[in-house]
Write a protein that holds these residues in place. Structure first.
Motif, short mmCIF file in Angstrom:
data_model
loop_
_atom_site.label_atom_id
_atom_site.label_comp_id
_atom_site.label_asym_id
_atom_site.label_seq_id
_atom_site.Cartn_x
_atom_site.Cartn_y
_atom_site.Cartn_z
N PHE A 1 0.83 -1.21 0.00
CA PHE A 1 0.00 0.00 0.00
C PHE A 1 0.86 1.26 0.00
CE2 PHE A 1 -2.40 3.18 2.56
CZ PHE A 1 -3.43 3.41 1.68
N ARG A 2 1.85 1.29 0.87
CA ARG A 2 2.72 2.47 0.94
C ARG A 2 3.57 2.62 -0.32
NH1 ARG A 2 4.44 1.74 7.31
NH2 ARG A 2 2.85 3.18 8.16
N ARG A 3 4.06 1.51 -0.85
CA ARG A 3 4.90 1.58 -2.05
C ARG A 3 4.11 2.10 -3.24
NH1 ARG A 3 5.16 -2.01 -5.90
NH2 ARG A 3 4.19 -3.62 -4.59
N LEU A 4 2.89 1.63 -3.40
CA LEU A 4 2.07 2.08 -4.52
C LEU A 4 1.67 3.55 -4.38
CD1 LEU A 4 -0.24 -1.03 -5.05
CD2 LEU A 4 1.76 -0.36 -6.38
N LEU A 5 1.43 3.98 -3.15
CA LEU A 5 1.09 5.39 -2.96
C LEU A 5 2.25 6.31 -3.35
CD1 LEU A 5 -0.91 5.53 0.41
CD2 LEU A 5 -1.78 5.83 -1.89
N ASP A 6 3.47 5.86 -3.10
CA ASP A 6 4.64 6.68 -3.44
C ASP A 6 4.78 6.87 -4.95
OD1 ASP A 6 5.29 7.08 -0.82
OD2 ASP A 6 6.68 5.38 -0.71
N ASN A 7 4.17 6.00 -5.75
CA ASN A 7 4.34 6.05 -7.20
C ASN A 7 3.08 6.55 -7.93
OD1 ASN A 7 6.97 5.00 -7.04
ND2 ASN A 7 6.16 2.91 -6.89
N THR A 8 2.10 7.04 -7.16
CA THR A 8 0.88 7.52 -7.80
C THR A 8 1.09 8.88 -8.44
OG1 THR A 8 0.17 8.41 -5.69
CG2 THR A 8 -0.64 6.23 -6.29
N GLU A 9 0.31 9.16 -9.49
CA GLU A 9 0.41 10.43 -10.19
C GLU A 9 -0.92 11.18 -10.22
OE1 GLU A 9 1.87 9.56 -14.06
OE2 GLU A 9 3.86 8.93 -13.35
N SER A 10 -2.00 10.57 -9.83
CA SER A 10 -3.30 11.22 -9.87
C SER A 10 -4.15 10.76 -8.70
CB SER A 10 -4.01 10.91 -11.19
OG SER A 10 -4.33 9.53 -11.27
N ILE A 11 -5.20 11.53 -8.46
CA ILE A 11 -6.10 11.19 -7.35
C ILE A 11 -6.87 9.91 -7.65
CG2 ILE A 11 -7.94 12.61 -8.31
CD1 ILE A 11 -7.12 11.98 -4.59
N ASP A 12 -7.10 9.63 -8.93
CA ASP A 12 -7.80 8.39 -9.29
C ASP A 12 -7.00 7.17 -8.87
OD1 ASP A 12 -9.85 9.88 -10.36
OD2 ASP A 12 -9.01 9.85 -12.39
N GLU A 13 -5.68 7.24 -9.03
CA GLU A 13 -4.84 6.12 -8.62
C GLU A 13 -4.87 5.94 -7.10
OE1 GLU A 13 -0.94 6.44 -10.18
OE2 GLU A 13 -1.58 6.66 -12.26
N VAL A 14 -4.88 7.06 -6.37
CA VAL A 14 -4.95 6.97 -4.91
C VAL A 14 -6.26 6.30 -4.49
CG1 VAL A 14 -5.01 8.30 -2.77
CG2 VAL A 14 -3.48 8.98 -4.60
N GLU A 15 -7.36 6.71 -5.10
CA GLU A 15 -8.66 6.12 -4.76
C GLU A 15 -8.68 4.63 -5.09
OE1 GLU A 15 -11.44 8.44 -6.92
OE2 GLU A 15 -11.45 10.10 -5.47
N ASP A 16 -8.08 4.24 -6.21
CA ASP A 16 -8.05 2.84 -6.59
C ASP A 16 -7.26 2.01 -5.59
OD1 ASP A 16 -8.43 0.60 -8.62
OD2 ASP A 16 -6.23 0.73 -8.51
N ILE A 17 -6.10 2.53 -5.16
CA ILE A 17 -5.27 1.80 -4.19
C ILE A 17 -6.00 1.69 -2.85
CG2 ILE A 17 -3.10 1.90 -2.91
CD1 ILE A 17 -1.89 3.29 -5.38
N ALA A 18 -6.68 2.77 -2.44
CA ALA A 18 -7.43 2.74 -1.19
C ALA A 18 -8.56 1.72 -1.26
CB ALA A 18 -7.98 4.13 -0.86
N ARG A 19 -9.22 1.61 -2.43
CA ARG A 19 -10.29 0.61 -2.58
C ARG A 19 -9.75 -0.81 -2.46
NH1 ARG A 19 -12.64 4.35 -6.30
NH2 ARG A 19 -11.36 3.51 -8.00
N GLN A 20 -8.55 -1.02 -2.99
CA GLN A 20 -7.95 -2.36 -2.87
C GLN A 20 -7.72 -2.72 -1.40
OE1 GLN A 20 -4.68 -3.44 -5.50
NE2 GLN A 20 -5.08 -1.61 -6.74
N LEU A 21 -7.14 -1.79 -0.64
CA LEU A 21 -6.89 -2.06 0.77
C LEU A 21 -8.21 -2.20 1.52
CD1 LEU A 21 -4.78 -2.44 2.98
CD2 LEU A 21 -4.84 0.02 3.38
#
Length: 727
Positions: A610-630
């Motif tokens: 979760f933390r690794r993917l957040l460090d490589n996000t470029e948009s808010i949509d990616e953040v929301e997608d990663i949060a939905r996965q967790l």
């Protein structure tokens, strides 16, 4: 038992007390009540039935006293009979003590009523009797010599103390003299001075009394013996030559704790629609609310339940009663059960005793071995033979420059402790001072690397190293420490160098600040608490003169240590970062034909992924997608959990998600997750009844992120609080 006290306060509330004089921003009455409220609330805080007080109003609009039908006793009202004062009576007093519209009222007659109140209440019993008169001396006085003589005789005969505190009274010792004093006030001041002198009382200006309120009052306690018995050298039951001295042991120093806060709940009155809300007030260390019927607060009763794992029970746990529990001692990873009938095998049977077991020279004792506060041992008070024998031991220890080591068992079946006894010879008395010292098992020896050299793995000793200070740094630090020396920075009465922070003037800010705040809030429920007294903050910072004097040495120290300022840490990792692009402007990854696949979070490694993917996000949509996965992983973990086995891991993952969303300044992503999780828990969509997880969630304080915690949040503090309601 504490000494019995009966104090009567006479408060002048005449019309002249409503004037602001001598540059004060408050009226004379408000100025005088600072002293009166401080004294009354201090008595209330003692919480002693033997500490009683009464209040008389002088120059009141009405008349309410037993002598009101007699001449010169008009406009005097008893506002509070002598009794114990609690918070309800304190509030009633605050309501009744108000400025009047009259100038009539005789202060001498008020003193007579105070004497009558004390005599009626105390009778012939032993009490500490005291009358405190607070006035501006601008009212009429009936200074009949015969009456004053009778008053003086009664005060002296009943061993009362009269204290007169006047607003703007002349006081040569304090150094105050009121200019253009009213002739009547000057005459009244002389009358009060003559009255006080004749009965051995005290008179002073109120300015000094108010200033001294900032000086913390130390609580005197009656000493209680911790041991009464014999100090023995040798076994008196076996040897006739053994020495036995009857002694008593008392505490010499004790750690004073601040007031403890207890929880109370607001009483729900009939007809109220609001739910109960918890409040915390600060009684004087008690757990029971005094006079609960007179207060809107009631006690909170605690209950405790015990649960054990049970696969057949709902939720995987079963409630058991306390009677079914058994005591066990942890042994490795198992528990060893010992029944109550065999419990005595774990107890050491001892008898109360204080036995000398050895002696040690002063030079061989290290101060860091002391483990407790000190106590004092004296000879039995009524036994001159014991006092003489103990004196011989004290002088022998002093002459031989030695300490005694003793084994103390204060009461039967108590655990023994080892004491170090030091001789103390004063002008008025002789004693042994003791502190507890450790057993062998209490000592822990740790080895730390030396500070003046570096020892390599091969055993080579290095004197010059980047982690070691050089001679220039050591010298600069030494000069700075010498320049900041406080031991001689102060000045005594004669102007000679003295200690800057004497022990008798160094008070605990925590103790006295809490005491000040509680006493102020008791009288002024809505007004802001005043700042702490100057004496409590006097030593919070080094003296400015000393800092300015040592500024040059500090600059040299900074230069020698090569100190550099560390840039502040950036708050938050914002999206849309300005990334470094190639000069050509081409997308290298696209040219190489690399297709960017959607990253996935592994349930076995959820938090690091979760933390690794957040460090490589470029948009808010990616953040929301990663949060939905967790979010999905957490819900699955709760749903598939056997009992509460997976709850701890789910709580840890939720905590990480909350922290990361605050740092990314995207709090609404977490808030949406938290609301959805609550809905599913209460509707039993996550594997049945999972309310026990809700309590774990609440206990971990993982509620909504409000606007106070993150500026980007649309959730108010009220909404965040209402989130915890089960509805």
């Amino acid at each position: 038992m504490a000494e019995k006290e009966a104090t009567v306060y006479i408060v002048d509330v005449g019309a002249s007390m409503g004037v602001k004089r001598n540059g004060r921003r408050e009226s004379d009455l408000d100025f005088a009540m600072k002293y009166v409220w401080d004294k009354i609330t201090s008595t209330v805080a003692l919480d002693r039935k033997t500490a009683t007080l009464g209040v008389i109003g002088l120059r009141t609009d009405d008349t309410a006293n037993e002598l009101q039908n007699e001449e010169s006793f008009e406009n005097i009202s008893i506002l509070q009979e002598i009794s114990n004062i609690l918070l309800p009576e304190l509030k009633e007093l605050r309501r009744r003590i108000t400025l009047s519209n009259t100038a009539n009222g005789d202060a001498i007659s008020a003193v007579v009523i105070a004497i009558q109140m004390i005599t009626k209440y105390c009778k012939k019993l032993k009490y500490k009797r005291k009358i405190i008169l607070v006035t501006d001396a601008r009212g009429p006085l009936d200074a009949d010599p015969d009456s004053v003589a009778e008053i003086t005789k009664k005060i002296t005969q009943d061993d009362m103390e009269l204290v007169v505190l006047g607003v703007d009274f002349d006081d040569p010792e304090y150094g105050f003299k009121e200019e253009d004093k009213d002739p009547q006030k000057a005459q009244n001041e002389q009358t009060f001075q003559a009255l006080v002198d004749s009965c051995g009382g005290v008179i002073g200006t109120l300015q000094q009394a108010v200033e001294e309120l900032g000086m913390p009052r130390l609580k005197t306690t009656r000493p209680v013996p911790s041991y009464k018995g014999q100090l023995t050298l040798g076994d008196p039951e076996t040897y006739e030559t053994a020495a036995c001295i009857d002694v008593e042991r008392y505490p010499r120093t004790m750690i004073r704790r601040p007031m403890a806060a207890s929880q109370y709940v607001q009483r729900l009155h009939q007809g109220d629609d609001d739910t109960q809300s918890t409040r915390t007030i600060l009684p004087d260390g008690d757990t029971e609310m005094p006079d609960a019927n007179a207060s809107d607060l009631t006690n909170v009763k605690s209950s405790r339940t015990y649960r054990v794992l049970d696969e057949e029970a709902p939720g995987g746990k079963k409630d058991v009663s306390r009677d079914e529990l058994a005591k066990g001692y942890e042994y490795g990873r198992t528990a060893v059960h010992i029944s109550e009938t065999d419990e005595n095998v774990t107890k050491l049977e001892t008898q109360a005793a204080l036995e000398l077991i050895g002696f040690i020279p002063w030079a061989n004792y290290d101060r860091y071995m002391s483990m407790s506060v000190s106590s004092i041992i004296i000879g039995q008070k009524t036994n001159s033979k014991a006092i003489m024998a103990l004196s011989s031991l004290i002088h022998a220890l002093f002459e031989l420059e030695s300490y005694a080591v003793a084994r103390l068992v204060p009461k039967a079946d108590k655990g023994p402790v080892i004491l170090l006894l030091a001789p103390s010879i004063e002008v008025d008395y002789e004693s042994l001072l003791d502190v507890q010292i450790p057993f062998t098992e209490d000592v822990r020896s740790y080895r730390f690397p030396p500070l003046d050299r570096v020892v390599t793995v091969s055993g080579k000793i290095i004197k010059e190293h980047r982690n070691l200070p050089n001679e220039a740094l050591v010298k600069a630090m030494s000069n700075y420490v010498d320049q900041m020396d406080l031991s001689t920075f102060g000045r005594d009465d004669d102007g000679n160098p003295s200690e800057y922070m004497p022990m008798t003037e160094t008070f605990s800010p925590v103790l006295h600040r809490i005491d000040q705040a509680v006493r102020w809030r008791a009288v002024h429920p809505t007004e802001p608490v005043p700042p702490p007294y100057e004496i409590l903050t006097r030593y919070s910072n080094p003296p400015e003169d000393l800092v300015s004097q040592s500024k040059r040495q500090l600059e040299k120290l900074i230069a020698a240590a090569d100190i550099k300022k560390v840039p502040p840490k950036l708050q938050g990792r914002r999206r849309n970062r300005n990334e470094v692009k190639p000069l050509s402007g081409l997308n290298v990854e696209a040219l190489l034909g690399g297709d960017k696949k959607k990253a996935k979070i592994s349930p076995q490694n959820a938090i690091p992924d979760f933390r690794r993917l957040l460090d490589n996000t470029e948009s808010i949509d990616e953040v929301e997608d990663i949060a939905r996965q967790l979010n999905g992983i957490i819900e699955t973990r709760i749903k598939d959990s056997f009992g509460d086995i997976a709850y701890a891991r789910a709580i840890e993952e939720i905590t990480v998600m909350r922290e990361e969303m605050i740092e990314l300044e995207e709090p609404e992503i977490y808030n949406e997750f938290a609301r959805d999780l609550k809905r599913k828990l209460l509707s039993e969509e996550l594997g049945g009844n999972r309310k026990d997880f809700w309590w774990e969630f609440r206990k971990s304080k993982l509620g909504l992120i409000d606007s106070k915690s993150s500026e980007g949040s649309k959730t108010t503090e009220a909404d965040a609080m209402s989130f915890w309601a089960l509805k």
